[in-house]
Design a protein around this motif. Structure first.
Motif, PDB file in Angstrom:
ATOM      1  N   UNK A 107      34.708  38.818  44.261  1.00  0.00           N
ATOM      2  CA  UNK A 107      35.652  38.059  45.082  1.00  0.00           C
ATOM      3  C   UNK A 107      35.090  37.872  46.490  1.00  0.00           C
ATOM      4  N   UNK A 108      34.543  38.940  47.066  1.00  0.00           N
ATOM      5  CA  UNK A 108      33.940  38.816  48.399  1.00  0.00           C
ATOM      6  C   UNK A 108      32.787  37.823  48.369  1.00  0.00           C
ATOM      7  N   UNK A 109      31.995  37.867  47.298  1.00  0.00           N
ATOM      8  CA  UNK A 109      30.883  36.938  47.171  1.00  0.00           C
ATOM      9  C   UNK A 109      31.342  35.491  47.100  1.00  0.00           C
ATOM     10  N   UNK A 110      32.418  35.227  46.372  1.00  0.00           N
ATOM     11  CA  UNK A 110      32.932  33.861  46.260  1.00  0.00           C
ATOM     12  C   UNK A 110      33.392  33.328  47.614  1.00  0.00           C
ATOM     13  N   UNK A 122      43.700  47.045  49.387  1.00  0.00           N
ATOM     14  CA  UNK A 122      43.654  48.245  48.568  1.00  0.00           C
ATOM     15  C   UNK A 122      43.445  47.868  47.103  1.00  0.00           C
ATOM     16  N   UNK A 123      43.021  48.839  46.313  1.00  0.00           N
ATOM     17  CA  UNK A 123      42.865  48.603  44.881  1.00  0.00           C
ATOM     18  C   UNK A 123      44.221  48.245  44.268  1.00  0.00           C
ATOM     19  N   UNK A 124      44.228  47.193  43.461  1.00  0.00           N
ATOM     20  CA  UNK A 124      45.423  46.698  42.767  1.00  0.00           C
ATOM     21  C   UNK A 124      46.499  46.171  43.724  1.00  0.00           C
ATOM     22  N   UNK A 125      46.149  45.904  44.957  1.00  0.00           N
ATOM     23  CA  UNK A 125      47.112  45.296  45.878  1.00  0.00           C
ATOM     24  C   UNK A 125      47.324  43.839  45.494  1.00  0.00           C
ATOM     25  N   UNK A 126      48.542  43.338  45.638  1.00  0.00           N
ATOM     26  CA  UNK A 126      48.848  41.959  45.262  1.00  0.00           C
ATOM     27  C   UNK A 126      48.085  40.988  46.154  1.00  0.00           C
ATOM     28  N   UNK A 127      47.757  39.809  45.613  1.00  0.00           N
ATOM     29  CA  UNK A 127      46.994  38.824  46.349  1.00  0.00           C
ATOM     30  C   UNK A 127      47.768  38.330  47.569  1.00  0.00           C
ATOM     31  N   UNK A 128      49.075  38.141  47.430  1.00  0.00           N
ATOM     32  CA  UNK A 128      49.872  37.629  48.546  1.00  0.00           C
ATOM     33  C   UNK A 128      49.875  38.604  49.713  1.00  0.00           C
ATOM     34  N   UNK A 129      50.122  39.864  49.438  1.00  0.00           N
ATOM     35  CA  UNK A 129      50.153  40.847  50.522  1.00  0.00           C
ATOM     36  C   UNK A 129      48.769  41.085  51.109  1.00  0.00           C
ATOM     37  N   UNK A 130      47.708  40.886  50.299  1.00  0.00           N
ATOM     38  CA  UNK A 130      46.358  41.102  50.809  1.00  0.00           C
ATOM     39  C   UNK A 130      45.975  40.062  51.857  1.00  0.00           C
ATOM     40  N   UNK A 131      46.610  38.889  51.809  1.00  0.00           N
ATOM     41  CA  UNK A 131      46.363  37.875  52.846  1.00  0.00           C
ATOM     42  C   UNK A 131      46.772  38.418  54.213  1.00  0.00           C
ATOM     43  N   UNK A 188      34.101  43.664  54.380  1.00  0.00           N
ATOM     44  CA  UNK A 188      33.088  42.743  54.896  1.00  0.00           C
ATOM     45  C   UNK A 188      33.668  41.372  55.218  1.00  0.00           C
ATOM     46  N   UNK A 189      34.762  40.976  54.569  1.00  0.00           N
ATOM     47  CA  UNK A 189      35.324  39.647  54.817  1.00  0.00           C
ATOM     48  C   UNK A 189      35.832  39.509  56.249  1.00  0.00           C
ATOM     49  N   UNK A 190      36.707  40.400  56.750  1.00  0.00           N
ATOM     50  CA  UNK A 190      37.143  40.261  58.144  1.00  0.00           C
ATOM     51  C   UNK A 190      36.001  40.392  59.148  1.00  0.00           C
ATOM     52  N   UNK A 191      35.002  41.222  58.857  1.00  0.00           N
ATOM     53  CA  UNK A 191      33.869  41.363  59.765  1.00  0.00           C
ATOM     54  C   UNK A 191      33.061  40.065  59.814  1.00  0.00           C
ATOM     55  N   UNK A 199      25.525  44.892  40.002  1.00  0.00           N
ATOM     56  CA  UNK A 199      26.370  44.836  38.810  1.00  0.00           C
ATOM     57  C   UNK A 199      26.936  43.453  38.545  1.00  0.00           C
ATOM     58  N   UNK A 200      26.752  42.545  39.466  1.00  0.00           N
ATOM     59  CA  UNK A 200      27.195  41.172  39.263  1.00  0.00           C
ATOM     60  C   UNK A 200      26.054  40.388  38.633  1.00  0.00           C
ATOM     61  N   UNK A 201      26.081  40.339  37.300  1.00  0.00           N
ATOM     62  CA  UNK A 201      24.990  39.728  36.542  1.00  0.00           C
ATOM     63  C   UNK A 201      25.231  38.242  36.308  1.00  0.00           C
ATOM     64  N   UNK A 202      26.467  37.862  36.000  1.00  0.00           N
ATOM     65  CA  UNK A 202      26.763  36.477  35.643  1.00  0.00           C
ATOM     66  C   UNK A 202      27.818  35.824  36.537  1.00  0.00           C
ATOM     67  N   UNK A 203      28.647  36.619  37.203  1.00  0.00           N
ATOM     68  CA  UNK A 203      29.682  36.055  38.071  1.00  0.00           C
ATOM     69  C   UNK A 203      29.652  36.750  39.428  1.00  0.00           C
ATOM     70  N   UNK A 204      30.109  36.057  40.450  1.00  0.00           N
ATOM     71  CA  UNK A 204      30.181  36.636  41.782  1.00  0.00           C
ATOM     72  C   UNK A 204      31.439  37.478  41.942  1.00  0.00           C
TER      73      UNK A 204
END
Length: 272
Positions: free
Chosen positions: A239-242, A166-175, A205-208, A232-237
């Protein structure tokens, strides 16, 4: 002691086997031409972060837009599969277009809308709470059916999986939520067994893509993964892209600055 050594040897052997299988899946494979490609499309609504959409709009308007190749996905194996027509970049933004931009879903549907009928059946995957994307998908397919008089019915399917983050969800819980989403994604991907997964950045797209990769690792089917980074990603990827930079077969960027940073990526100009 013997049991510990046996377990360690078994774990090491399994790890080596998985690494070898992963290498085999990710390396280049010859593509056999075919009449059609089963397509799994990952869609997801979202807002462009920090107004970056409008920043990139003003940026690309100052640059010349190259004319794109008419065979964007044809090398992936569909004998008559091609991009029908792409505008070099989106139409000038009006207040109405800004209001209805739609984030990742708008971009991926512009791309899918330009694909020929050889990409069939089409399976769309969205987050279970994403009603906006569902409406846009139904509208696109309805318009596609009305414009193609040779098609008696529209062969597409809509699937839902739990949202991985979810938007603004913590990184630990997102795992944990991502693992939960993969738990639901793998049976779906296994049942569909698509030839090609096409995605452009929503967290879904990541789990898929991980599930599609697992099909190859387990020797069930090699699924081609194509990732198109957002305009819109002009200079950096993103998170999904990385993450998917390491897992995708074709990684497409829409700006030359990203191509310079990631030489193995594919740059075709602006395609959405």
């Amino acid at each position: 002691m013997v049991c510990v050594l046996t377990l360690a040897a078994s774990a090491g052997g399994l790890a080596v086997l998985l690494i070898v299988r992963l290498w085999a899946v990710l390396r280049s494979h010859p593509v056999t031409p075919r009449q059609s490609l089963g397509l799994l499309i990952v869609a997801g609504s979202g807002k462009y972060p920090g107004g970056s959409r409008w920043a990139c709009v003003s940026h690309y308007k100052t640059q010349s837009a190259p004319r794109l190749s008419s065979a964007f996905l044809a090398p992936l194996g569909a004998e008559h599969a091609e991009i029908c027509s792409f505008s070099a970049f989106p139409e000038p933004d009006t207040p109405a277009r800004k209001k209805n931009a739609g984030g990742h879903t708008a971009e991926i549907l512009r791309l899918v809308g330009s694909l020929s009928g050889a990409y069939s059946p089409r399976h769309y995957v969205i987050a279970e709470s994403d009603e906006m994307s569902a409406k846009k998908i139904h509208s696109l397919e309805l318009a596609r059916a009305q414009n193609d008089s040779t098609t008696e019915h529209t062969e597409y399917y809509l699937h839902r999986i739990p949202r991985s983050r979810e938007v603004r969800q913590s990184w630990l819980s997102s795992v944990f939520t991502t693992l939960y989403s993969i738990w639901f994604s793998f049976p779906l991907v296994h049942r569909i067994k698509p030839d090609l997964v096409l995605c452009n950045g929503p967290g879904t797209c990541v789990p898929i893509c991980v599930s599609a990769l697992l099909l190859g690792i387990l020797g069930i089917k090699k699924v081609i993964i194509v990732y198109v980074e957002s305009i819109c990603r002009v200079e950096t990827l993103s998170l999904s892209g990385k993450i998917l930079w390491h897992l995708s077969d074709y990684f497409i960027v829409q700006w030359p600055t990203l191509k310079e940073k990631y030489p193995k990526s594919v740059y075709l100009g602006r395609i959405v």
